[in-house]
Design a protein around this motif. Structure first.
Motif, PDB file in Angstrom:
ATOM      1  N   HIS A  44       0.836  -1.208   0.000  1.00 20.20           N
ATOM      2  CA  HIS A  44       0.000   0.000   0.000  1.00 20.20           C
ATOM      3  C   HIS A  44       0.863   1.246   0.000  1.00 20.20           C
ATOM      4  CE1 HIS A  44       0.169   1.986   3.973  1.00 20.20           C
ATOM      5  NE2 HIS A  44       0.574   0.811   4.383  1.00 20.20           N
ATOM      6  N   GLY A  48      -2.573   4.582  -3.933  1.00 16.49           N
ATOM      7  CA  GLY A  48      -2.704   3.393  -4.772  1.00 16.49           C
ATOM      8  C   GLY A  48      -1.755   3.319  -5.948  1.00 16.49           C
ATOM      9  N   ALA A  51       1.648   1.771  -4.990  1.00 17.18           N
ATOM     10  CA  ALA A  51       1.411   0.362  -4.635  1.00 17.18           C
ATOM     11  C   ALA A  51       1.262  -0.496  -5.882  1.00 17.18           C
ATOM     12  CB  ALA A  51       0.174   0.247  -3.749  1.00 17.18           C
ATOM     13  N   VAL A  68      -3.045  -2.884  -2.607  1.00 19.27           N
ATOM     14  CA  VAL A  68      -4.169  -2.239  -1.936  1.00 19.27           C
ATOM     15  C   VAL A  68      -4.310  -0.868  -2.562  1.00 19.27           C
ATOM     16  CG1 VAL A  68      -5.085  -1.430   0.276  1.00 19.27           C
ATOM     17  CG2 VAL A  68      -3.683  -3.517   0.182  1.00 19.27           C
TER      18      VAL A  68
END
Length: 86
Positions: A44, A48, A51, A68
């Motif tokens: 994460h 976003g 990630a 995530v």
């Protein structure tokens, strides 16, 4: 067990992070990917985007990974324990 990898910058991590999370900023991941366990990893960041990039890098290394894609700010609203560096 799931391993949580936080790919935000160190300063962001220090202000608050999911308890027990490992911090490797995205810009360091290519040189430090060997520090990530080869178990299931949930990656994460703040929003976003980082990630998703990190998840692609780790998946290419054979790591089972979940990106995530929600905002870090929502972590407390779903009941994740948040810690801050001292």
């Amino acid at each position: 067990p799931v391993h949580v990898l936080d790919v935000r910058r160190t300063g962001e991590f220090d202000k608050g992070h999911i308890e027990g999370a490992q911090n490797i900023p995205l810009h360091e991941l290519l040189s430090r990917h060997d520090e990530v366990p080869r178990s299931e990893v949930w990656v994460h960041c703040a929003g976003g985007y980082r990630a998703s990039i990190a998840a692609s890098v780790l998946a290419a290394q054979g790591v089972p990974v979940v990106a995530v894609d929600d905002s870090f700010d929502s972590a407390t609203s779903v009941g994740l324990p948040i810690a801050s560096a001292s």
